[in-house]
Design an enzyme around this catalytic site. Structure first.
Site, PDB file in Angstrom:
ATOM      1  N   GLN A   1      39.711  18.015  36.866  1.00  0.00           N
ATOM      2  CA  GLN A   1      40.835  18.957  36.918  1.00  0.00           C
ATOM      3  C   GLN A   1      40.292  20.354  36.636  1.00  0.00           C
ATOM      4  O   GLN A   1      39.538  20.545  35.690  1.00  0.00           O
ATOM      5  CB  GLN A   1      41.842  18.524  35.846  1.00  0.00           C
ATOM      6  CG  GLN A   1      42.651  19.615  35.184  1.00  0.00           C
ATOM      7  CD  GLN A   1      43.902  19.934  35.963  1.00  0.00           C
ATOM      8  OE1 GLN A   1      44.360  19.147  36.778  1.00  0.00           O
ATOM      9  NE2 GLN A   1      44.463  21.097  35.734  1.00  0.00           N
TER      10      GLN A   1
ATOM     11  N   ARG B   1      41.114  24.826  36.750  1.00  0.00           N
ATOM     12  CA  ARG B   1      41.987  25.964  37.036  1.00  0.00           C
ATOM     13  C   ARG B   1      41.214  27.268  36.869  1.00  0.00           C
ATOM     14  O   ARG B   1      41.759  28.314  36.592  1.00  0.00           O
ATOM     15  CB  ARG B   1      43.248  25.948  36.169  1.00  0.00           C
ATOM     16  CG  ARG B   1      42.964  26.017  34.681  1.00  0.00           C
ATOM     17  CD  ARG B   1      44.269  26.174  33.906  1.00  0.00           C
ATOM     18  NE  ARG B   1      44.111  25.888  32.520  1.00  0.00           N
ATOM     19  CZ  ARG B   1      44.299  26.776  31.535  1.00  0.00           C
ATOM     20  NH1 ARG B   1      44.635  28.012  31.803  1.00  0.00           N
ATOM     21  NH2 ARG B   1      44.159  26.418  30.291  1.00  0.00           N
ATOM     22  N   ASN B   2      39.893  27.152  37.022  1.00  0.00           N
ATOM     23  CA  ASN B   2      39.008  28.304  36.924  1.00  0.00           C
ATOM     24  C   ASN B   2      37.894  28.147  37.951  1.00  0.00           C
ATOM     25  O   ASN B   2      37.557  27.022  38.316  1.00  0.00           O
ATOM     26  CB  ASN B   2      38.358  28.355  35.534  1.00  0.00           C
ATOM     27  CG  ASN B   2      39.304  28.921  34.483  1.00  0.00           C
ATOM     28  OD1 ASN B   2      39.784  30.042  34.608  1.00  0.00           O
ATOM     29  ND2 ASN B   2      39.590  28.122  33.475  1.00  0.00           N
TER      30      ASN B   2
ATOM     31  N   GLY C   1      37.750  17.678  29.018  1.00  0.00           N
ATOM     32  CA  GLY C   1      36.914  18.529  28.174  1.00  0.00           C
ATOM     33  C   GLY C   1      37.703  19.009  26.966  1.00  0.00           C
ATOM     34  O   GLY C   1      38.712  18.421  26.589  1.00  0.00           O
ATOM     35  N   ARG C   2      37.207  20.083  26.393  1.00  0.00           N
ATOM     36  CA  ARG C   2      37.873  20.653  25.228  1.00  0.00           C
ATOM     37  C   ARG C   2      39.074  21.497  25.679  1.00  0.00           C
ATOM     38  O   ARG C   2      38.967  22.235  26.638  1.00  0.00           O
ATOM     39  CB  ARG C   2      36.861  21.540  24.483  1.00  0.00           C
ATOM     40  CG  ARG C   2      37.391  22.150  23.225  1.00  0.00           C
ATOM     41  CD  ARG C   2      36.394  23.155  22.662  1.00  0.00           C
ATOM     42  NE  ARG C   2      36.950  23.822  21.503  1.00  0.00           N
ATOM     43  CZ  ARG C   2      37.768  24.870  21.580  1.00  0.00           C
ATOM     44  NH1 ARG C   2      38.097  25.364  22.747  1.00  0.00           N
ATOM     45  NH2 ARG C   2      38.250  25.413  20.482  1.00  0.00           N
ATOM     46  N   ASP C   3      40.179  21.336  24.996  1.00  0.00           N
ATOM     47  CA  ASP C   3      41.374  22.162  25.196  1.00  0.00           C
ATOM     48  C   ASP C   3      41.846  22.188  26.648  1.00  0.00           C
ATOM     49  O   ASP C   3      42.216  23.231  27.170  1.00  0.00           O
ATOM     50  CB  ASP C   3      41.134  23.604  24.704  1.00  0.00           C
ATOM     51  CG  ASP C   3      42.453  24.329  24.425  1.00  0.00           C
ATOM     52  OD1 ASP C   3      43.471  23.647  24.179  1.00  0.00           O
ATOM     53  OD2 ASP C   3      42.478  25.580  24.471  1.00  0.00           O
TER      54      ASP C   3
ATOM     55  N   ALA D   1      44.273  22.009  29.678  1.00  0.00           N
ATOM     56  CA  ALA D   1      45.699  22.311  29.859  1.00  0.00           C
ATOM     57  C   ALA D   1      46.314  22.951  28.623  1.00  0.00           C
ATOM     58  O   ALA D   1      47.501  22.857  28.377  1.00  0.00           O
ATOM     59  CB  ALA D   1      46.489  21.068  30.245  1.00  0.00           C
TER      60      ALA D   1
END
Ligand SMILES: [Zn+2]
Length: 386
Positions: free
Chosen positions: A195, A197-198, A291-293, A295
């Protein structure tokens, strides 16, 4: 094995225009104008991305999800898919509707997209929605603000999708049926979902590569969210252009498939992680990378709550959990808090905040943190949602 869709059956409500004898037939129907977010959701329901959902959440489903994180049939489910139209014209239409009505849903541009078979209306419990799903009533939270702006009455019922949405990313906007076909053609049985968003930087790449090295993973499906993001996020077209340049240069076609997922981003921390994992199972993925954090937004969620959510809820997807990853100047490579013994001062900060700051100041992004092909796309400017 490519897993069964969630709930056992891939929903397909894409009926096409022909099913209702063309456009004229719609003119007699009451109509609702959807927002962009709602248009995305209607489409994803129709193509089975939200299987086993066949429509927008009814009151009973809303209650079941927000009180027990499950559907009425007991399957874990973390986010209701709510249609609560706002605006004067929509509100007047909603008032006139009765259970059993067929309603035309026009997309955000006003073109017929779907039919809603209204099972019932209900007063949307906005505070409950915000608190139970997003863990806060704070309207500074981008999704809570959206809930606040929704209408007061929600419409539940199954939909028939008349067509796919137009998209600048059509070649990446696979349906779950299409991604499953592609996985089979590549001979993949166990597919890990990534997933995003970057645009990719090297900490993302590191996670992708060590996932691909696992002997229980045949392929990686990278599927960035390209729906509505929030102010300060990268523009979806930039994310896709960067991923396209990166994937074609650095990965084998036999191992990695790039897709996209046009839905509005849910920044709900662990509840969103669970939702995204279920959606990726519908696309045919057996594993899900956390991963970390993931969403997260601001400091609303514990950065590792998304890891633990899989201990509480089994959605038939194997989580692959990673700690924070970074470039360490003492290790001289990418590593993580699980491996690297060096002080924090040795870590090269790969945060998007830092990358954006370098870009804003017109500086060059160090090649330890981002590939030159990606850096040159970001350096063009005008890449952030204002
Ligand atoms: Zn180190």
């Amino acid at each position: 094995m490519i897993p069964q869709p969630y709930g056992g059956r891939l929903v397909n409500r894409l009926v096409g225009h022909g099913a209702r004898d063309g456009m004229d037939d719609y003119a007699s129907l009451p109509s609702i104008q959807l927002t962009l977010d709602e248009s995305y959701d209607a489409e994803k329901i129709g193509i089975g991305a939200y299987s086993p959902l066949e429509g927008f959440s009814s009151e009973a489903e809303f209650e079941s999800i927000t009180s027990g994180t499950k559907l009425e049939n007991g399957l874990p489910w973390s986010m209701p898919v709510v249609l609560a139209p706002s605006g004067r014209r929509n509100t007047e239409t909603v008032e006139s509707l009765r259970a059993g009505d067929t309603v035309l849903l026009n997309d955000h541009l006003g073109s017929p997209l779907a039919l809603l078979h209204l099972s019932g209306k209900y007063a949307l419990r906005k505070d409950r929605f915000a608190e139970q799903v997003y863990g806060t009533k704070d309207t500074k939270h981008p999704n809570v603000e959206e809930i606040h702006n929704m209408g007061t009455t929600a419409l539940g019922g199954s939909i028939d999708l008349l067509r796919r949405l137009d998209s600048p990313f059509l070649k990446y906007e696979l349906t779950p049926e299409e991604s499953r076909e592609q996985f089979s053609r590549k001979g993949w049985k166990n597919v890990a979902a990534y997933q995003a968003r970057n645009p990719p930087h090297l900490a993302h790449e590191y996670i992708q590569r060590i996932t691909l090295e696992r002997d229980d993973v045949d392929g990686l499906f990278i599927q960035p969210v390209v729906g509505k993001l929030k102010k300060g996020d990268y523009k979806p077209e930039v994310i896709m252009e960067a991923y396209d340049a990166f994937v074609s240069r650095y990965y084998r076609e036999e191992s990695v498939l790039l897709g996209s997922l046009s839905i509005s981003m849910r920044y709900a921390g662990p509840k969103a992680v669970l939702f995204y994992a279920i959606v990726r199972r519908n696309y045919g993925c057996s594993h899900y990378i956390v991963g970390r954090d993931q969403a997260g937004v601001g400091s609303y969620y514990d950065p590792y709550a998304g890891h633990r959510v899989f201990d509480e809820f089994d959605v038939g997807v194997t989580p692959i959990r990673y700690n924070e990853t970074f470039y360490c100047s003492d290790c001289k490579g990418m590593t993580s808090t699980k491996v690297c013994p060096h002080p924090e001062s040795s870590r090269v900060n790969t945060s998007q905040t830092r990358i954006r700051r370098i870009l804003a100041e017109g500086g060059e992004i160090p090649h330890e943190i981002i590939r030159p092909e990606v850096a040159s796309i970001l350096a063009r400017g005008n890449v952030i949602i204002e």
